[in-house]
Scaffold this active site. Structure first.
Site, mmCIF file in Angstrom:
data_model
loop_
_atom_site.group_PDB
_atom_site.id
_atom_site.type_symbol
_atom_site.label_atom_id
_atom_site.label_comp_id
_atom_site.label_asym_id
_atom_site.label_seq_id
_atom_site.Cartn_x
_atom_site.Cartn_y
_atom_site.Cartn_z
ATOM 1 N NE ARG A 191 6.743 38.406 12.663
ATOM 2 C CZ ARG A 191 7.290 37.585 13.569
ATOM 3 N NH1 ARG A 191 7.767 38.264 14.607
ATOM 4 N NH2 ARG A 191 7.439 36.344 13.475
ATOM 5 C CB CYS A 243 9.548 37.173 9.282
ATOM 6 S SG CYS A 243 11.208 37.039 9.651
#
Length: 129
Positions: A102, A104
């Site tokens: 991930r 972000c």
């Protein structure tokens, strides 16, 4: 070979793009805001928008022959990085085991005044390794 996917249970695209594209067993989704599919309205607050964004992604993945368990990578875009902890807490309830890679980041603005937008790369269920 490239296949485009439009998910009937996800909010309509807010521009000239499709919900996802599949190629070689991989699914690349467009970013999903927390829009409520039936009304196209954003619910109030980062928590509600995060839940809805992930539900919208699930609908797109379902239409593409996949699901959240088959996500390899997510990109999370936040209007305010101070919401990171709240989003993380909610995100963790959808990706509990074998979590995807991930990124972000905080962005200046999101379409329609959204607070969060999430996109994913997933593998089709039938191509699971």
């Amino acid at each position: 070979m490239k296949k485009t996917i439009n998910a009937p249970k996800a909010p309509a695209a807010v521009g000239p793009y499709v919900h996802a594209v599949e190629a070689n067993g991989l699914i690349f989704t467009s970013g999903q805001l927390g829009l409520i599919p039936e009304s196209g309205v954003l619910p109030e607050g980062i928590e509600a928008q995060t839940h809805q964004s992930i539900k919208n992604l699930a609908a797109v993945l379902e239409a593409a022959g996949s699901d959240l368990k088959h996500v390899l990578k997510t990109n999370v875009f936040l209007e305010d990085i101070n919401d990171f902890a709240k989003v993380n807490e909610i995100y963790a309830t959808y990706f509990e085991e074998d979590t995807p890679a991930r990124s972000c980041v905080e962005v200046a603005k999101l379409p329609k005044g959204g607070l969060v937008e999430i996109e994913v790369i997933a593998v089709k269920k039938e191509n699971e390794r």
